[in-house]
Design a protein around this motif. Structure first.
Motif, PDB file in Angstrom:
ATOM      1  N   LEU A   1       4.738  13.949   0.313  1.00  0.00           N
ATOM      2  CA  LEU A   1       5.203  12.759   1.009  1.00  0.00           C
ATOM      3  C   LEU A   1       4.498  11.532   0.438  1.00  0.00           C
ATOM      4  CD1 LEU A   1       4.937  14.053   4.693  1.00  0.00           C
ATOM      5  CD2 LEU A   1       7.072  13.674   3.441  1.00  0.00           C
ATOM      6  N   THR A   2       5.236  10.451   0.256  1.00  0.00           N
ATOM      7  CA  THR A   2       4.649   9.151  -0.073  1.00  0.00           C
ATOM      8  C   THR A   2       5.318   8.093   0.789  1.00  0.00           C
ATOM      9  OG1 THR A   2       6.205   8.776  -1.890  1.00  0.00           O
ATOM     10  CG2 THR A   2       4.084   9.762  -2.454  1.00  0.00           C
ATOM     11  N   TYR A   3       4.508   7.212   1.321  1.00  0.00           N
ATOM     12  CA  TYR A   3       5.034   6.112   2.134  1.00  0.00           C
ATOM     13  C   TYR A   3       4.518   4.809   1.539  1.00  0.00           C
ATOM     14  CZ  TYR A   3       6.371   3.303   6.170  1.00  0.00           C
ATOM     15  OH  TYR A   3       6.947   2.368   6.993  1.00  0.00           O
ATOM     16  N   THR A   4       5.427   3.941   1.124  1.00  0.00           N
ATOM     17  CA  THR A   4       5.062   2.663   0.506  1.00  0.00           C
ATOM     18  C   THR A   4       5.474   1.520   1.416  1.00  0.00           C
ATOM     19  OG1 THR A   4       5.349   3.587  -1.713  1.00  0.00           O
ATOM     20  CG2 THR A   4       5.301   1.189  -1.530  1.00  0.00           C
ATOM     21  N   THR A   5       4.526   0.679   1.780  1.00  0.00           N
ATOM     22  CA  THR A   5       4.809  -0.437   2.675  1.00  0.00           C
ATOM     23  C   THR A   5       5.516  -1.571   1.939  1.00  0.00           C
ATOM     24  OG1 THR A   5       2.760  -1.650   2.231  1.00  0.00           O
ATOM     25  CG2 THR A   5       2.676   0.095   3.897  1.00  0.00           C
TER      26      THR A   5
ATOM     27  N   PHE B   1       4.538  22.579  16.365  1.00  0.00           N
ATOM     28  CA  PHE B   1       3.090  22.719  16.372  1.00  0.00           C
ATOM     29  C   PHE B   1       2.648  23.780  15.373  1.00  0.00           C
ATOM     30  CE2 PHE B   1       4.059  21.481  20.876  1.00  0.00           C
ATOM     31  CZ  PHE B   1       3.748  20.137  20.686  1.00  0.00           C
ATOM     32  N   SER B   2       3.042  23.614  14.144  1.00  0.00           N
ATOM     33  CA  SER B   2       2.661  24.535  13.073  1.00  0.00           C
ATOM     34  C   SER B   2       2.669  23.771  11.764  1.00  0.00           C
ATOM     35  CB  SER B   2       3.615  25.726  12.999  1.00  0.00           C
ATOM     36  OG  SER B   2       4.912  25.297  12.607  1.00  0.00           O
ATOM     37  N   GLY B   3       2.093  24.373  10.719  1.00  0.00           N
ATOM     38  CA  GLY B   3       2.029  23.717   9.423  1.00  0.00           C
ATOM     39  C   GLY B   3       0.868  22.752   9.351  1.00  0.00           C
ATOM     40  N   GLN B   4       0.866  21.920   8.304  1.00  0.00           N
ATOM     41  CA  GLN B   4      -0.213  20.964   8.125  1.00  0.00           C
ATOM     42  C   GLN B   4       0.223  19.835   7.190  1.00  0.00           C
ATOM     43  OE1 GLN B   4      -3.352  23.248   6.285  1.00  0.00           O
ATOM     44  NE2 GLN B   4      -2.590  22.786   4.224  1.00  0.00           N
ATOM     45  N   ILE B   5      -0.476  18.702   7.291  1.00  0.00           N
ATOM     46  CA  ILE B   5      -0.311  17.582   6.365  1.00  0.00           C
ATOM     47  C   ILE B   5      -1.681  17.281   5.765  1.00  0.00           C
ATOM     48  CG2 ILE B   5       0.310  15.152   6.052  1.00  0.00           C
ATOM     49  CD1 ILE B   5       2.223  15.397   8.372  1.00  0.00           C
ATOM     50  N   GLN B   6      -1.764  17.349   4.468  1.00  0.00           N
ATOM     51  CA  GLN B   6      -3.008  17.028   3.761  1.00  0.00           C
ATOM     52  C   GLN B   6      -2.882  15.642   3.140  1.00  0.00           C
ATOM     53  OE1 GLN B   6      -6.125  18.937   3.143  1.00  0.00           O
ATOM     54  NE2 GLN B   6      -6.545  16.761   2.762  1.00  0.00           N
ATOM     55  N   PHE B   7      -3.515  14.649   3.780  1.00  0.00           N
ATOM     56  CA  PHE B   7      -3.513  13.298   3.228  1.00  0.00           C
ATOM     57  C   PHE B   7      -4.447  13.262   2.023  1.00  0.00           C
ATOM     58  CE2 PHE B   7      -2.188  12.895   7.582  1.00  0.00           C
ATOM     59  CZ  PHE B   7      -1.167  11.964   7.535  1.00  0.00           C
ATOM     60  N   GLU B   8      -4.037  12.518   0.991  1.00  0.00           N
ATOM     61  CA  GLU B   8      -4.783  12.566  -0.272  1.00  0.00           C
ATOM     62  C   GLU B   8      -5.368  11.229  -0.704  1.00  0.00           C
ATOM     63  OE1 GLU B   8      -1.918  14.262  -2.932  1.00  0.00           O
ATOM     64  OE2 GLU B   8      -2.551  16.313  -2.446  1.00  0.00           O
ATOM     65  N   ALA B   9      -4.599  10.152  -0.654  1.00  0.00           N
ATOM     66  CA  ALA B   9      -5.101   8.879  -1.187  1.00  0.00           C
ATOM     67  C   ALA B   9      -4.275   7.714  -0.647  1.00  0.00           C
ATOM     68  CB  ALA B   9      -5.053   8.878  -2.714  1.00  0.00           C
ATOM     69  N   ILE B  10      -4.882   6.549  -0.698  1.00  0.00           N
ATOM     70  CA  ILE B  10      -4.202   5.287  -0.413  1.00  0.00           C
ATOM     71  C   ILE B  10      -4.338   4.406  -1.649  1.00  0.00           C
ATOM     72  CG2 ILE B  10      -4.169   3.190   0.994  1.00  0.00           C
ATOM     73  CD1 ILE B  10      -5.221   4.806   3.298  1.00  0.00           C
TER      74      ILE B  10
ATOM     75  N   ALA C   1       0.837  -1.194   0.000  1.00  0.00           N
ATOM     76  CA  ALA C   1       0.000   0.000   0.000  1.00  0.00           C
ATOM     77  C   ALA C   1       0.872   1.243   0.000  1.00  0.00           C
ATOM     78  CB  ALA C   1      -0.928   0.002   1.215  1.00  0.00           C
ATOM     79  N   THR C   2       0.381   2.310  -0.633  1.00  0.00           N
ATOM     80  CA  THR C   2       1.092   3.589  -0.682  1.00  0.00           C
ATOM     81  C   THR C   2       0.170   4.696  -0.193  1.00  0.00           C
ATOM     82  OG1 THR C   2       2.460   2.890  -2.550  1.00  0.00           O
ATOM     83  CG2 THR C   2       2.282   5.252  -2.147  1.00  0.00           C
TER      84      THR C   2
END
Length: 214
Positions: free
Chosen positions: A130-134, A159-168, A76-77
């Motif tokens: 960012l991409t994380y592949t198992t 404690f600043s900024g953001q991460i916008q997750f998009e898809a798996i 999975a990615t």
């Protein structure tokens, strides 16, 4: 009566052999990979109470395509975009999963058996994405339906900024279901020996009858 039993033996051998073949393993040369894309629109905004770490757990259901079966082998990615805001350092995301086989048609993850896992992977960071592949789960079977229990994490250096997750994205191994099962070597050997025995017995029968008449 003996002749009738010998006539029934041949179809019985075929039925038994076909049952063994259906339960066997599909050759690896027939397998290939398909992709499932699942939108995953989740925004992580760090807060002091969250200690800079975000965790989410979800269960996904995967159905095999028509005339195919899932083997349980997959990776999975997880993809996301990010900015650090006023912070400095590196953002991080990670993903792990368990592959589960439900014990019944309506069963969920608590009535399932574990057949594979993916708990390590590789993170790629280009400065804004960012991409994380198992790793690929080690599993082998024939399943029409699987559940995937996933744990996703995100972390920012301050404690600043953001991460916008998009898809798996799932890359899943599937194998075609053959309409006519192939007999394994052991079944073919047993079938051949049975046929040879029937032929030999049939050829001997007229000779025995002639001796009885004389």
């Amino acid at each position: 009566m003996k002749y009738s039993l010998s006539k029934l033996l041949f179809p019985a051998l075929i039925a038994t052999s076909a049952g063994i073949a259906t339960a066997g393993t599909v050759p690896a040369t027939q397998s290939h990979t398909i992709t499932y894309d699942i939108p995953y629109d989740t925004l992580y905004l760090p807060t002091p109470t969250g200690a800079g770490m975000w965790i989410d757990k979800r269960v996904f259901q995967l159905e095999a395509p028509t005339n195919y079966a899932l083997t349980g082998k997959m990776n999975a990615t997880l993809s996301a975009t990010y900015d650090l805001g006023n912070g400095t350092g590196n953002a991080n995301i990670a993903l792990s999963f368990d592959v589960l086989v439900p014990r019944c048609q309506g069963c969920g993850m608590f009535d399932s058996d574990l057949v594979g896992t993916g708990h390590d992977g590789v993170l790629a960071d280009n400065g804004s994405t960012l991409t994380y592949t198992t790793n690929t789960s080690v599993a082998s079977g024939l399943y029409g339906r699987l559940l995937v229990y996933e744990i996703m994490t995100g972390q920012l250096p301050a404690f600043s900024g953001q991460i916008q997750f998009e898809a798996i994205r799932f890359d899943i191994e599937v194998v075609p279901l053959s309409a006519v099962p192939e007999l394994p070597p052991v079944a073919l050997l047993g079938l051949g020996l049975g046929v040879m025995g029937l032929v030999a017995r049939t050829r001997r029968r007229p000779a025995h009858r002639e001796q009885a008449i004389n």
